[in-house]
Each structure stands twice: as C-alpha cells, then as structure tokens.
Motif scaffolding. Sequence first.
Motif, PDB file in Angstrom:
ATOM      1  N   PRO A  44      55.848  39.826  69.204  1.00  0.00           N
ATOM      2  CA  PRO A  44      55.435  38.502  69.677  1.00  0.00           C
ATOM      3  C   PRO A  44      56.288  38.005  70.840  1.00  0.00           C
ATOM      4  O   PRO A  44      57.409  38.475  71.035  1.00  0.00           O
ATOM      5  N   ASP A  46      57.386  34.193  72.761  1.00  0.00           N
ATOM      6  CA  ASP A  46      57.382  32.734  72.646  1.00  0.00           C
ATOM      7  C   ASP A  46      57.337  32.061  74.013  1.00  0.00           C
ATOM      8  O   ASP A  46      58.096  32.428  74.922  1.00  0.00           O
ATOM      9  N   GLU A  91      50.081  31.460  67.405  1.00  0.00           N
ATOM     10  CA  GLU A  91      50.474  30.848  66.148  1.00  0.00           C
ATOM     11  C   GLU A  91      51.639  29.915  66.424  1.00  0.00           C
ATOM     12  O   GLU A  91      52.274  29.983  67.492  1.00  0.00           O
ATOM     13  N   TYR A  92      51.932  29.034  65.452  1.00  0.00           N
ATOM     14  CA  TYR A  92      52.896  27.966  65.717  1.00  0.00           C
ATOM     15  C   TYR A  92      53.939  27.925  64.608  1.00  0.00           C
ATOM     16  O   TYR A  92      53.607  27.675  63.441  1.00  0.00           O
ATOM     17  N   PRO A  93      55.208  28.215  64.972  1.00  0.00           N
ATOM     18  CA  PRO A  93      56.282  28.236  63.969  1.00  0.00           C
ATOM     19  C   PRO A  93      56.413  26.890  63.269  1.00  0.00           C
ATOM     20  O   PRO A  93      56.179  25.827  63.865  1.00  0.00           O
ATOM     21  N   ALA A  94      56.812  26.935  61.992  1.00  0.00           N
ATOM     22  CA  ALA A  94      56.937  25.713  61.203  1.00  0.00           C
ATOM     23  C   ALA A  94      57.933  24.743  61.821  1.00  0.00           C
ATOM     24  O   ALA A  94      57.716  23.521  61.816  1.00  0.00           O
ATOM     25  N   GLU A  95      59.039  25.277  62.390  1.00  0.00           N
ATOM     26  CA  GLU A  95      60.053  24.383  62.980  1.00  0.00           C
ATOM     27  C   GLU A  95      59.506  23.628  64.175  1.00  0.00           C
ATOM     28  O   GLU A  95      59.987  22.543  64.506  1.00  0.00           O
ATOM     29  N   ASN A  96      58.491  24.199  64.819  1.00  0.00           N
ATOM     30  CA  ASN A  96      57.879  23.522  65.952  1.00  0.00           C
ATOM     31  C   ASN A  96      57.069  22.316  65.482  1.00  0.00           C
ATOM     32  O   ASN A  96      57.154  21.221  66.055  1.00  0.00           O
ATOM     33  N   LYS A  98      57.400  20.567  62.848  1.00  0.00           N
ATOM     34  CA  LYS A  98      58.186  19.520  62.199  1.00  0.00           C
ATOM     35  C   LYS A  98      58.792  18.549  63.200  1.00  0.00           C
ATOM     36  O   LYS A  98      59.154  17.423  62.830  1.00  0.00           O
ATOM     37  N   ILE A 105      56.195  25.076  70.968  1.00  0.00           N
ATOM     38  CA  ILE A 105      56.334  26.534  70.971  1.00  0.00           C
ATOM     39  C   ILE A 105      54.974  27.171  70.716  1.00  0.00           C
ATOM     40  O   ILE A 105      54.329  26.891  69.710  1.00  0.00           O
ATOM     41  N   ARG A 107      53.599  30.824  70.048  1.00  0.00           N
ATOM     42  CA  ARG A 107      54.008  32.203  69.756  1.00  0.00           C
ATOM     43  C   ARG A 107      52.788  33.105  69.903  1.00  0.00           C
ATOM     44  O   ARG A 107      51.829  33.018  69.135  1.00  0.00           O
ATOM     45  N   LYS A 109      51.125  36.472  69.466  1.00  0.00           N
ATOM     46  CA  LYS A 109      51.338  37.628  68.585  1.00  0.00           C
ATOM     47  C   LYS A 109      51.261  38.944  69.351  1.00  0.00           C
ATOM     48  O   LYS A 109      52.032  39.868  69.078  1.00  0.00           O
TER      49      LYS A 109
END
Length: 255
Positions: A44, A46, A91-96, A98, A105, A107, A109
């Motif tokens: 992936p 970012d 896709e979108y990281p959970a930390e983004n 929050k 962000i 991401r 793949k």
Amino acid sequence: MLSIVHTVSPSIITLLIFACYSEVHGTSIKSLDMPHIVRNGTGPVDLICIYEIDKDDNGLVIKWFHEAYQIYQWIPPMLPQDIGIIKDFAEYPAENLKNPYSHSIIRLKTITIDMTGEYMCTISTFQYEASASAKMIVYVPESDMTVRTYPFNKTHVNLTCAVTGAQPRPSLRLYVEGIERNESSESSIDWHKDDPRVSLDVIIEDMLDPTVIECEMLIPDTEYKRRERIVYYPSSNRSNATDNIAFETNNFFVI
C-alpha cells in the motif's frame, strides 16, 4: 494648544499586519506527504494531507483531486467518499477517521499506472479555503528489451535497440565500446497503452574487430534504468545478421 505627534516605525506596522494576517488565516495545509516515484502494482501507499483548522472555523470539507478531477470528499462526521481512479483501491486508517481536524489519509492498496499525475488536497470551511499539490509518477518496467545489428550497406551497419512495455515513455541511448553514438539516428514509437514500444536506430561504419554494443534505457523523472549488451563480430558474409552476434546482458536498475 500643543499637538503631539506619534511616529510608528515601518517595522512595527509590518509586524502588526503579519500578526493580523496569521490570525485570520489560521486554517492552512502544513504538508502533503506522498511518494514521488512508485512502481506499478505495488502498495500500500499513503497519501497524507496534514492541515491546521482555526478553532473558530466550522463547516469542514476535505477534497482530493487527481489532474483536476475530484476523487475524494470527506465531510466529518460522515465517512469519506472516493470516486474515479481510486475507487475500490482506497481505504482509510482508523487513526485518520478519529481525528478529521488535523489530517486526511488515503491508503491506496494497490498502485496502477492510471494513478500517475498531480494530486491536490483542499480543505475548506465556511470561512476559509487552502490547498496544496504534489506529483506522483507511477512507472512500469519493460517486458522486453533487445539490441540487434543489421547490414545497412557494404560499408555501414544498422544498430537497433527496442523496448516494449515500459511506461512512461523511456529514452534510449546506444553505445559502441562505451561511447554514445547518435549520428544518423532515428527513433520510432508504437505507443499503445497496453503494449507500448519504443526503438532507436543508429547507422555507423562497420567495425573491423569484435565490438561491444550497449543500449541504455531510462524512464524519465525516475531512477529506473536498464542496460542490454551484445558483442558484435564482423564477417565478410553478413547475409544473416544474427550469425555475427554474441548476446550478453548487463542489466541493472535502481528503484
């Protein structure tokens, strides 16, 4: 009556203007972090847009564009929406999710050749708007590279280098015993997206001794390159050009 005149120095005026401007324009993009060069099919990867939102701003909307076409929109607290070239690849990281008020962000793949180009991140509120852009080059290695020689006439020989599959369009150089030869040269392009082909032909005086001939391929704006080498053996009977060639390789590339 006495009058009092106050003098304000230019430096103080400049400082006051800068302070007011900084306060008013507190919403800004701090950085746009993304790779400059990526190989097709990898991941992936970012794409990160880092920004600062003024505490009094509201109505935040984050958008991404690729070559002026919108590919992403995020209006917190709703989930991001992606379209176009990144659809089904993002896709979108959970930390983004929050913390939407500091960064966005994306991401990816898997990287595809269609993703090459300029990206722009924009943030807007009811009060202000800011944007930043950066370029990402997606390259495809060659599927085939050949160096050949053919008789041109009784005194000269034609050197040919052909590369298939490489993207973006590569540049080619031909060397004879380490010296670049470009006299009487001609390039040809058969550019189909699924199977692009580029070739370079150089006509030189025939050699009397065995000679090393090299072709160098470079993909512009990347560090990717490759060399292919043959050893040419002159012969008085050149009806079949391949009888006079010993093939060797000296291939290398930097990613």
